[in-house]
Write a protein that holds these residues in place. Structure first.
Motif, short mmCIF file in Angstrom:
data_model
loop_
_atom_site.label_atom_id
_atom_site.label_comp_id
_atom_site.label_asym_id
_atom_site.label_seq_id
_atom_site.Cartn_x
_atom_site.Cartn_y
_atom_site.Cartn_z
N SER A 10 0.90 -0.72 0.42
CA SER A 10 -0.07 -0.08 0.15
C SER A 10 1.09 1.66 0.24
O SER A 10 0.88 1.99 -0.46
CB SER A 10 -0.89 -0.36 0.94
N TYR A 120 -6.42 1.57 -0.96
CA TYR A 120 -7.16 1.62 -1.86
C TYR A 120 -8.73 1.34 -1.23
O TYR A 120 -8.45 0.77 0.50
CB TYR A 120 -6.64 -0.04 -2.64
N THR A 122 -11.17 -1.19 -0.30
CA THR A 122 -11.94 -2.36 -0.46
C THR A 122 -13.46 -3.09 0.11
O THR A 122 -13.37 -2.22 0.81
CB THR A 122 -10.24 -2.97 -0.09
N ASN A 192 -8.27 -0.30 2.91
CA ASN A 192 -7.52 -1.71 2.07
C ASN A 192 -6.63 -2.07 3.79
O ASN A 192 -6.38 -3.35 4.02
CB ASN A 192 -6.38 -1.99 1.32
N ALA A 214 -7.71 -0.78 -9.64
CA ALA A 214 -5.67 -0.27 -9.40
C ALA A 214 -4.94 -1.30 -10.71
O ALA A 214 -4.80 -1.20 -11.27
CB ALA A 214 -5.21 -1.13 -7.98
N ALA A 221 -1.77 -4.73 -8.95
CA ALA A 221 -2.63 -4.26 -7.88
C ALA A 221 -2.41 -5.46 -6.83
O ALA A 221 -1.73 -6.22 -7.19
CB ALA A 221 -3.94 -5.06 -9.14
N THR A 226 -10.46 -3.70 -5.40
CA THR A 226 -9.71 -2.74 -5.22
C THR A 226 -11.32 -1.71 -6.01
O THR A 226 -11.56 -1.69 -7.26
CB THR A 226 -8.94 -1.88 -5.86
N THR A 228 -11.33 1.57 -5.16
CA THR A 228 -10.33 3.22 -5.73
C THR A 228 -8.97 2.91 -5.63
O THR A 228 -8.67 1.94 -5.01
CB THR A 228 -10.92 4.10 -4.77
N VAL A 229 -8.62 3.48 -6.15
CA VAL A 229 -7.07 4.33 -5.39
C VAL A 229 -6.69 6.07 -5.15
O VAL A 229 -7.19 6.44 -5.81
CB VAL A 229 -6.02 3.79 -7.00
#
Length: 270
Positions: A10, A120, A122, A192, A214, A221, A226, A228-229
């Motif tokens: 991350s 992210y 999750t 995450n 991702a 990834a 995921t 969003t990033v």
């Protein structure tokens, strides 16, 4: 998959680019004590041990930035995430350090430091439940924390499902986690690393797998869905530019001298 692998990867993207607190101020500098608004608990970023000591990734980064690099006294001030930006702008503390995602909406009200972490959004579910894909969430209840980008990601998913998703919002993420264990929600949408910390401590909780944001962004990834990033930053009032620049210099210094990597490895490796 190794359960602790949930927590890896991350911060690494940002790491290459910037303690103790809370039983009172720390010594080591002149001038006013820097007050830091933070939503506690949010493990592994900020949380209390059994004896009340405040610990976590953000807590150690704060010590490195404000205590070691800047030589300043500082203290954490617990506050609800839902109203944390208003509290900052009302002068209740000097800055926000609370695993806060940098985004355009927040940037209308605050200024951010340079990024210091990548995360992210999750989804975690019960291992023996009936949710095995994103599509299985249609018509279900999902738990989120109020005012977070997890709540925003859930709202985006609800829109994708044509409204066929019910959001249950909680003041703290621990409420959403409890609701999942008690079968009051079918999933929790959240960062995450925080989801991973909870899954690592509960054998009957797992990440929902699948490709997502991702991989769509061309990133390496993680092995789970995921939504969003995101990048985390420290938030400041918009009239505090000089101080923000000092903090950016300190963030850059701890990345350059290896302190950031040392702290990161304490929480997200192994």
């Amino acid at each position: 998959m190794d359960r602790r692998s949930y927590l890896k990867g991350s911060g690494a993207a940002i790491a290459g680019m910037g303690l103790s607190g809370c039983l009172g101020s720390l010594t080591g500098g002149s001038g006013e004590t820097i007050t830091i608004g933070s939503d506690i608990p949010y493990k592994p970023f900020e949380y209390r041990e059994a004896d009340g000591t405040l610990v976590g990734f953000d807590v150690e980064i704060a010590e490195a930035v404000f205590g070691e690099e800047m030589g300043r006294d500082y203290e954490f001030k617990q506050t609800s995430f839902d109203g944390i930006i208003n509290s900052l702008n009302n002068g209740n503390f000097r800055l926000i350090m609370s695993a806060m995602t940098i985004n355009d909406e927040r940037a209308k009200e605050v200024d951010f430091s340079d990024p210091y972490f990548t995360a992210y959004q999750t989804v975690i579910v019960l291992k023996d439940g009936n949710i095995s894909s994103k599509e299985d969430l249609k018509g279900k209840n999902v738990g989120v924390q109020k005012g977070t980008t997890g709540e925003g990601a859930a709202e985006g998913l609800k829109e994708e499902f044509g409204g066929d998703l019910t959001l249950k919002s909680f003041d703290q993420i621990t409420g959403a986690f409890d609701a999942l264990l008690n079968n009051q929600v079918s999933a929790v949408i959240n960062d995450n690393t925080v989801n991973g910390e909870f899954a690592n401590q509960n054998d009957d909780v797992v990440f929902l797998e699948g490709e997502g944001a991702a991989s769509d962004a061309g990133q390496e990834a993680p092995p789970y869905l995921t939504l969003t990033v995101e990048n985390y930053g420290i938030a400041f009032r918009q009239d505090d530019d000089d101080f923000r620049k000092e903090v950016n210099d300190a963030i850059a210094a701890i990345k350059e001298n290896g302190t950031y990597d040392d702290i990161y490895s304490n929480y997200f490796q192994g």
